[in-house]
Write a protein that holds these residues in place. Structure first.
Motif, mmCIF file in Angstrom:
data_model
loop_
_atom_site.group_PDB
_atom_site.id
_atom_site.type_symbol
_atom_site.label_atom_id
_atom_site.label_comp_id
_atom_site.label_asym_id
_atom_site.label_seq_id
_atom_site.Cartn_x
_atom_site.Cartn_y
_atom_site.Cartn_z
ATOM 1 N N ILE A 1 35.266 0.857 -9.126
ATOM 2 C CA ILE A 1 36.599 0.860 -9.745
ATOM 3 C C ILE A 1 36.474 0.633 -11.247
ATOM 4 O O ILE A 1 37.087 1.344 -12.045
ATOM 5 N N GLU A 2 35.681 -0.336 -11.635
ATOM 6 C CA GLU A 2 35.515 -0.629 -13.055
ATOM 7 C C GLU A 2 34.869 0.546 -13.793
ATOM 8 O O GLU A 2 35.260 0.889 -14.905
ATOM 9 N N HIS A 3 33.898 1.173 -13.178
ATOM 10 C CA HIS A 3 33.178 2.291 -13.789
ATOM 11 C C HIS A 3 34.070 3.528 -13.951
ATOM 12 O O HIS A 3 33.992 4.223 -14.957
ATOM 13 N N GLU A 4 34.919 3.795 -12.971
ATOM 14 C CA GLU A 4 35.752 5.001 -12.983
ATOM 15 C C GLU A 4 37.028 4.845 -13.825
ATOM 16 O O GLU A 4 37.609 5.841 -14.235
ATOM 17 N N HIS A 5 37.499 3.641 -14.022
ATOM 18 C CA HIS A 5 38.753 3.388 -14.748
ATOM 19 C C HIS A 5 39.899 4.245 -14.205
ATOM 20 O O HIS A 5 40.535 4.996 -14.952
ATOM 21 N N PRO A 6 40.197 4.166 -12.909
ATOM 22 C CA PRO A 6 41.246 5.035 -12.349
ATOM 23 C C PRO A 6 42.638 4.637 -12.834
ATOM 24 O O PRO A 6 42.894 3.480 -13.161
ATOM 25 N N ASP A 7 43.526 5.612 -12.861
ATOM 26 C CA ASP A 7 44.931 5.354 -13.181
ATOM 27 C C ASP A 7 45.630 4.643 -12.022
ATOM 28 O O ASP A 7 46.645 3.979 -12.217
ATOM 29 N N LEU A 8 45.081 4.835 -10.816
ATOM 30 C CA LEU A 8 45.656 4.249 -9.607
ATOM 31 C C LEU A 8 44.553 4.090 -8.569
ATOM 32 O O LEU A 8 43.715 4.982 -8.420
ATOM 33 N N VAL A 9 44.579 2.982 -7.838
ATOM 34 C CA VAL A 9 43.688 2.785 -6.696
ATOM 35 C C VAL A 9 44.549 2.840 -5.443
ATOM 36 O O VAL A 9 45.525 2.097 -5.317
#
Length: 117
Positions: free
Chosen positions: A40-48
Motif C-alpha cells: 500500500i505504501e509503495h503503490e500510493h493508491p487513491d483508494l484501498v
C-alpha cells in the motif's frame, strides 16, 4: 488497490475496474500483514478496497495499521465482506463498507462516491 484473498473475486473486480477506466494495483493478501502494508505504501493508491476476511489477519488489522502509519492514515479505505460490517468499518475509520455480493454498477458507484467523483 484491491486487497482480496479470493483469486476469482480479485480477477473479476480487476476486470470490472479496468473496464471503467481505473488503473488497478492488486494484493492477493497471501503474504504477511507487513507485506500488505508495504504494498500500500509503495503503490500510493487513491483508494484501498479491502476485504474483511483475509485468512491469517483481517482487513480490520490492515486498517488499524494504516490508521497508525503516518504515510497511510489518510488513504481512503472501502471495506467489503459477505457479512454485514458497516458499523464496525465506520468505527474502525473506513470511508465506507459494501456488502458482497454487489452489482457492478453499485460497486463502481460506491467507489466514485468515496473518491468524490
Amino acid at each position: 488497490m484491491l486487497i482480496e484473498d479470493d483469486p476469482i473475486m480479485l480477477t473479476l473486480l480487476v476486470h470490472l475496474l479496468e473496464l471503467e477506466g481505473y488503473s488497478v494495483a492488486v494484493n492477493a493478501a497471501d503474504g504477511s500483514l507487513e507485506q500488505v502494508l508495504w504494498s500500500i505504501e509503495h503503490e500510493h493508491p487513491d483508494l484501498v478496497i479491502l476485504d474483511v476476511n483475509l485468512g491469517d489477519y483481517s482487513g480490520f488489522d490492515v486498517l488499524a495499521r494504516m490508521k497508525a502509519h503516518d504515510n497511510l492514515q489518510y488513504t481512503p479505505v472501502l471495506m467489503s465482506s459477505g457479512i454485514e460490517y458497516t458499523q464496525q468499518s465506520q468505527d474502525a475509520g473506513a470511508d465506507g463498507f459494501i456488502l458482497k455480493p454487489y452489482m457492478p454498477d453499485d460497486f463502481v458507484g460506491y467507489i466514485q462516491h468515496v473518491l468524490g467523483q
